[in-house]
Design a protein around this motif. Structure first.
Motif, mmCIF file in Angstrom:
data_model
loop_
_atom_site.group_PDB
_atom_site.id
_atom_site.type_symbol
_atom_site.label_atom_id
_atom_site.label_comp_id
_atom_site.label_asym_id
_atom_site.label_seq_id
_atom_site.Cartn_x
_atom_site.Cartn_y
_atom_site.Cartn_z
ATOM 1 N N LEU A 34 37.400 45.545 40.011
ATOM 2 C CA LEU A 34 38.846 45.471 40.198
ATOM 3 C C LEU A 34 39.302 44.055 40.526
ATOM 4 C CD1 LEU A 34 39.449 48.783 42.174
ATOM 5 C CD2 LEU A 34 39.966 48.324 39.772
ATOM 6 N N ASP A 35 38.517 43.335 41.301
ATOM 7 C CA ASP A 35 38.894 41.968 41.637
ATOM 8 C C ASP A 35 38.901 41.078 40.394
ATOM 9 O OD1 ASP A 35 39.588 40.053 43.742
ATOM 10 O OD2 ASP A 35 37.665 39.105 43.251
ATOM 11 N N ARG A 36 38.047 41.370 39.416
ATOM 12 C CA ARG A 36 38.028 40.590 38.177
ATOM 13 C C ARG A 36 39.227 40.904 37.286
ATOM 14 N NH1 ARG A 36 32.558 42.163 37.726
ATOM 15 N NH2 ARG A 36 33.107 43.516 35.963
ATOM 16 N N GLU A 37 39.672 42.161 37.280
ATOM 17 C CA GLU A 37 40.689 42.589 36.318
ATOM 18 C C GLU A 37 42.116 42.525 36.863
ATOM 19 O OE1 GLU A 37 40.330 43.728 32.943
ATOM 20 O OE2 GLU A 37 38.492 42.584 33.318
ATOM 21 N N LEU A 38 42.287 42.774 38.149
ATOM 22 C CA LEU A 38 43.633 42.793 38.724
ATOM 23 C C LEU A 38 44.081 41.388 39.104
ATOM 24 C CD1 LEU A 38 43.312 45.965 40.978
ATOM 25 C CD2 LEU A 38 44.458 45.789 38.758
ATOM 26 N N THR A 39 45.393 41.180 39.143
ATOM 27 C CA THR A 39 45.926 39.830 39.318
ATOM 28 C C THR A 39 45.955 39.347 40.764
ATOM 29 O OG1 THR A 39 48.159 40.771 39.475
ATOM 30 C CG2 THR A 39 47.405 40.026 37.300
ATOM 31 N N CYS A 40 45.950 40.258 41.732
ATOM 32 C CA CYS A 40 46.093 39.849 43.125
ATOM 33 C C CYS A 40 44.732 39.533 43.737
ATOM 34 C CB CYS A 40 46.785 40.939 43.938
ATOM 35 S SG CYS A 40 45.787 42.428 44.149
ATOM 36 N N ASP A 41 44.748 38.829 44.868
ATOM 37 C CA ASP A 41 43.541 38.686 45.674
ATOM 38 C C ASP A 41 43.324 40.016 46.390
ATOM 39 O OD1 ASP A 41 42.947 35.935 45.121
ATOM 40 O OD2 ASP A 41 44.699 35.411 46.324
ATOM 41 N N LEU A 42 42.249 40.674 46.089
ATOM 42 C CA LEU A 42 42.065 42.066 46.496
ATOM 43 C C LEU A 42 41.475 42.155 47.899
ATOM 44 C CD1 LEU A 42 42.699 44.758 45.106
ATOM 45 C CD2 LEU A 42 40.315 44.890 44.418
ATOM 46 N N TYR A 43 42.243 41.694 48.879
ATOM 47 C CA TYR A 43 41.823 41.800 50.276
ATOM 48 C C TYR A 43 42.359 43.113 50.826
ATOM 49 C CZ TYR A 43 41.087 36.783 49.668
ATOM 50 O OH TYR A 43 40.684 35.560 49.207
ATOM 51 N N LEU A 44 41.476 44.079 51.036
ATOM 52 C CA LEU A 44 41.882 45.402 51.477
ATOM 53 C C LEU A 44 40.885 45.965 52.468
ATOM 54 C CD1 LEU A 44 43.000 47.209 48.172
ATOM 55 C CD2 LEU A 44 44.464 46.644 50.115
ATOM 56 N N ARG A 45 41.412 46.564 53.531
ATOM 57 C CA ARG A 45 40.581 47.353 54.434
ATOM 58 C C ARG A 45 40.832 48.827 54.160
ATOM 59 N NH1 ARG A 45 42.555 43.517 58.171
ATOM 60 N NH2 ARG A 45 43.975 45.066 59.029
ATOM 61 N N ASP A 46 39.963 49.668 54.676
ATOM 62 C CA ASP A 46 40.125 51.108 54.526
ATOM 63 C C ASP A 46 41.491 51.524 55.062
ATOM 64 O OD1 ASP A 46 39.457 53.749 53.998
ATOM 65 O OD2 ASP A 46 38.576 54.047 55.974
ATOM 66 N N GLY A 47 42.239 52.272 54.258
ATOM 67 C CA GLY A 47 43.559 52.737 54.669
ATOM 68 C C GLY A 47 44.688 51.813 54.276
ATOM 69 N N GLN A 48 44.378 50.715 53.576
ATOM 70 C CA GLN A 48 45.409 49.785 53.147
ATOM 71 C C GLN A 48 45.647 49.904 51.648
ATOM 72 O OE1 GLN A 48 43.982 45.901 54.498
ATOM 73 N NE2 GLN A 48 45.380 45.994 56.237
ATOM 74 N N ALA A 49 46.847 49.461 51.217
ATOM 75 C CA ALA A 49 47.206 49.449 49.802
ATOM 76 C C ALA A 49 47.766 48.076 49.440
ATOM 77 C CB ALA A 49 48.239 50.533 49.504
ATOM 78 N N ARG A 50 47.765 47.761 48.156
ATOM 79 C CA ARG A 50 48.245 46.468 47.688
ATOM 80 C C ARG A 50 48.824 46.612 46.292
ATOM 81 N NH1 ARG A 50 47.524 41.344 49.613
ATOM 82 N NH2 ARG A 50 47.563 39.622 48.118
ATOM 83 N N SER A 51 49.906 45.867 46.032
ATOM 84 C CA SER A 51 50.522 45.859 44.707
ATOM 85 C C SER A 51 49.822 44.839 43.822
ATOM 86 C CB SER A 51 52.010 45.516 44.811
ATOM 87 O OG SER A 51 52.705 46.489 45.561
ATOM 88 N N ALA A 52 49.526 45.231 42.590
ATOM 89 C CA ALA A 52 48.822 44.354 41.658
ATOM 90 C C ALA A 52 49.343 44.616 40.247
ATOM 91 C CB ALA A 52 47.316 44.585 41.735
ATOM 92 N N LEU A 53 48.792 43.879 39.305
ATOM 93 C CA LEU A 53 49.151 44.035 37.899
ATOM 94 C C LEU A 53 47.897 44.005 37.039
ATOM 95 C CD1 LEU A 53 52.020 41.377 37.747
ATOM 96 C CD2 LEU A 53 52.359 43.857 37.825
#
Length: 338
Positions: A34-53
């Motif tokens: 996911l970090d390779r394909e999605l545009t955002c820096d995928l910094y996530l802990r358990d229970g968190q969400a993030r917007s990406a493209l």
């Protein structure tokens, strides 16, 4: 104003969001993929969400993705592309020796609860502890669904990921709790929700996302990593630096033309417009030359209608003035609004 739009802006509204696909990604190397394909820096802990493209190679948006991290499982809420297409792309991008499983969860659907008093309805069902749920975080409800707090419509908002049978039960339970606390509960359509997103300049992949603008031109730089090299990122960065830009505007009359001019010079086009849910006139989104894509420009026109560019949000969202620790719907008249 439609009944659903009025409910989102003034009380609370439910919506079935069947256009959102649910994709699950699991395995030891799920994060790496996911970090390779999605545009955002995928910094996530358990229970968190993030917007990406997910982007095409030319920087245009393929899918608007919300990533939820649940221990070693990632749930993707996908708008703008079929779940099968996203699953196929991610599967094809796996390394030969990577342990990753990508699946489209056909049995799951998404339900929304939005409005300045949506929290009061949910608290009546789950307890007042949900009031403290941080933005872009989620939890698993006692009855099974994942409950994500987000704010795509400018008001307090929640999205639930659940099965079709659970959706019926949840809608029934939320309706009962809304009645118990005296919060009128409406039913919002996709059109109602798109209008709310426009009024708050929230990206709508089914509207401006269908244009020929890349993610940089769509003012989505906050979802684009400055450091990594996901597909389409280089093109989107070029668009952000040298392309057109989207900007919100107001006008006093409905538009019959989408070509935006400054005097006799064509400087852009209207991507979308709607009647304002609060007050007269219309609100809209235009793509203008970079030099003019700023708030405060009033010399523009579309046909015979004058436009003035403005800063979002285009309305004063009631949720900004509601304090869940002190306010309730029955006391709404005491809440000071501008």
């Amino acid at each position: 104003m439609s009944a659903g739009l009025h409910a989102i802006r003034n009380s609370a509204a439910l919506s079935r969001q069947g256009e959102t696909a649910v994709v699950r990604v699991t395995g030891e190397h799920a994060w790496d993929l996911l970090d390779r394909e999605l545009t955002c820096d995928l910094y996530l802990r358990d229970g968190q969400a993030r917007s990406a493209l997910l982007l095409h190679e030319d920087g245009r948006v393929q899918a608007d993705v919300t990533v939820l991290c649940a221990d070693e499982t990632f749930w993707l809420l996908v708008d703008g592309a079929p779940g099968a297409g996203v699953s196929a792309r991610l599967t094809a991008a796996r390394g030969a020796d990577e342990d990753v499983t990508v699946s489209v969860e056909e049995g799951l659907t998404v339900v929304g609860l939005d409005g300045p008093f949506a929290w009061e309805v949910l608290a009546a069902l789950e307890g007042r502890g949900v009031i403290g749920l941080p933005l872009m975080s989620f939890f698993t409800m006692d009855r099974g669904p994942l409950c994500l707090r987000d704010g795509r419509h400018g008001e307090f908002g929640y999205r639930f990921v659940l099965s079709a049978s659970e959706a019926d039960d949840l809608l029934r339970a939320l309706s009962e709790r809304a009645n118990s606390v005296g919060v009128p509960l409406g039913l919002a359509t996709a059109r109602d929700r798109a209008t709310c997103m426009l009024e708050n300049h929230v990206f709508c992949v089914g509207r401006e996302g269908q244009s020929d603008l890349d993610a940089g031109e769509l003012q989505l730089g906050w979802r684009l990593s400055a450091d990594k090299d996901a597909p389409g990122l280089a093109a989107a960065r070029r668009g952000a630096a040298a392309g057109r830009r989207t900007v919100t505007f107001r006008a006093d009359e409905d538009l019959a033309d989408t070509v935006v001019q400054l005097g006799d010079v064509v400087v852009g086009s209207v991507l979308a417009w709607e009647r304002c849910s609060h007050g007269p006139g219309i609100v809209g989104l235009a793509a203008l030359t970079r030099e003019l894509a700023h708030p405060g420009i009033g010399a523009l026109s579309a046909g015979d209608v004058s436009l003035r560019t403005v800063s979002p949000p285009l309305i004063a969202n009631r949720s900004l003035y509601v304090n869940p620790q002190h306010h309730r719907y029955v006391d709404r008249d005491a809440i000071g609004l501008p």
